[in-house]
Design a protein around this motif. Structure first.
Motif, PDB file in Angstrom:
ATOM      1  N   GLU A 214      52.088  95.244 -37.871  1.00 28.39           N
ATOM      2  CA  GLU A 214      52.003  94.595 -39.180  1.00 28.39           C
ATOM      3  C   GLU A 214      51.183  95.436 -40.145  1.00 28.39           C
ATOM      4  O   GLU A 214      51.532  95.594 -41.329  1.00 28.39           O
ATOM      5  CB  GLU A 214      51.365  93.207 -39.037  1.00 28.39           C
ATOM      6  CG  GLU A 214      51.257  92.411 -40.323  1.00 28.39           C
ATOM      7  CD  GLU A 214      52.607  91.955 -40.857  1.00 28.39           C
ATOM      8  OE1 GLU A 214      52.709  91.712 -42.072  1.00 28.39           O
ATOM      9  OE2 GLU A 214      53.570  91.861 -40.064  1.00 28.39           O
ATOM     10  N   THR A 217      52.921  98.918 -41.093  1.00 31.42           N
ATOM     11  CA  THR A 217      54.101  98.672 -41.923  1.00 31.42           C
ATOM     12  C   THR A 217      53.711  98.463 -43.378  1.00 31.42           C
ATOM     13  O   THR A 217      54.447  98.832 -44.296  1.00 31.42           O
ATOM     14  CB  THR A 217      54.877  97.447 -41.396  1.00 31.42           C
ATOM     15  OG1 THR A 217      55.289  97.706 -40.045  1.00 31.42           O
ATOM     16  CG2 THR A 217      56.106  97.174 -42.236  1.00 31.42           C
ATOM     17  N   LEU A 225      56.278 106.210 -41.676  1.00 28.76           N
ATOM     18  CA  LEU A 225      56.480 105.509 -40.402  1.00 28.76           C
ATOM     19  C   LEU A 225      57.437 106.288 -39.506  1.00 28.76           C
ATOM     20  O   LEU A 225      57.224 106.388 -38.285  1.00 28.76           O
ATOM     21  CB  LEU A 225      57.020 104.095 -40.667  1.00 28.76           C
ATOM     22  CG  LEU A 225      56.063 103.135 -41.370  1.00 28.76           C
ATOM     23  CD1 LEU A 225      56.778 101.833 -41.713  1.00 28.76           C
ATOM     24  CD2 LEU A 225      54.846 102.836 -40.502  1.00 28.76           C
TER      25      LEU A 225
END
Length: 247
Positions: A214, A217, A225
């Motif tokens: 979480e 992100t 990422l």
């Protein structure tokens, strides 16, 4: 002249409800009553109330006041425990004041875990945020290792990664991933627990993984990422190859 409940409460600097609570808990004896049913408090009740208030002001829990203030038994154990709690509180407050002074003087940062302040120049804003989250997910031993990892990295080692735009093409992503991989591989060799961190996760693997995913992100863009995933895969292959060669 005897006092009513309200009068003795006022004299003792407390409330009627508190006086009644002390009666229910057995800390204050019930006084005699007059013929009309009203309570008659005397000097001994006032003294006891003031004694209870004094002990409460010192932080003595109600459950221990009978032991400490009754004049019977040894109050030492209860008082020593309270003294230890006060000493710990003073130490914590002194540390907090020292950190606040450092923040006011500009020599430390509020967006890093305690102990990481001297690494502020090596960490971009997202990395600082990640370290704060890590401090809640990893134990003290793991955090100490993370600090050593960051300290060992050259200044600006991840500058290209941090500057990576969300729409970076595949070739650029691969180049950045390959530049990060050797450093990550060395960390995997130096700190084997990174591959199996379970023993360093006080909140458990599931909670840690969910919080980590979480967080990254929100902190990193899609290209970053993707690069993290690529660099991680390359680093694991390099670390495994190094282990095989050593054998």
């Amino acid at each position: 002249m005897p006092w009513s409940t309200r009068e003795i409460a006022d004299l003792a600097g407390t409330t009627v409800n508190t006086v009644r609570h002390y009666h229910r808990s057995g800390l204050l004896d019930e006084p005699d009553r007059m013929s009309n049913g009203y309570k008659q408090y005397g000097a001994r009740h006032l003294v006891r109330l003031l004694q209870i208030r004094r002990l409460r002001d010192l932080g003595v829990p109600l459950a221990q006041i009978e032991t400490v203030g009754s004049g019977t038994g040894s109050p030492s154990a209860a008082l020593l425990a309270i003294d230890a709690e006060l000493a710990a509180s003073i130490e914590r407050l002194n540390r907090a004041r020292a950190e606040i002074r450092a923040i006011l003087e500009g020599s430390t940062a509020t967006d890093l875990p305690a102990g990481f302040e001297d690494l502020a120049s090596k960490l971009a804003a997202p990395e600082r945020s990640l370290m704060l989250v890590y401090s809640q997910l990893y134990d003290a031993s793991a955090m100490a290792d993370l600090k050593r990892m960051i300290d060992s990295e050259p200044e600006g080692a991840d500058a290209a990664f941090m500057a990576l735009p969300a729409d970076a093409d595949d070739a650029v992503r691969q180049l950045v991933a390959e530049s990060l991989a050797p450093m990550l591989a060395q960390h995997l060799v130096d700190y084997p627990w990174l591959s199996e961190p379970g023993s360093h996760l006080p909140k458990g693997r599931r909670v840690t993984e969910e919080a980590f995913l979480e967080t990254i992100t929100e902190l990193y863009n899609p290209a970053q990422l993707d690069v993290l995933a690529r660099a991680g895969a390359i680093a694991r292959a390099q670390a495994d190859a190094g282990s095989t060669t050593d054998e």
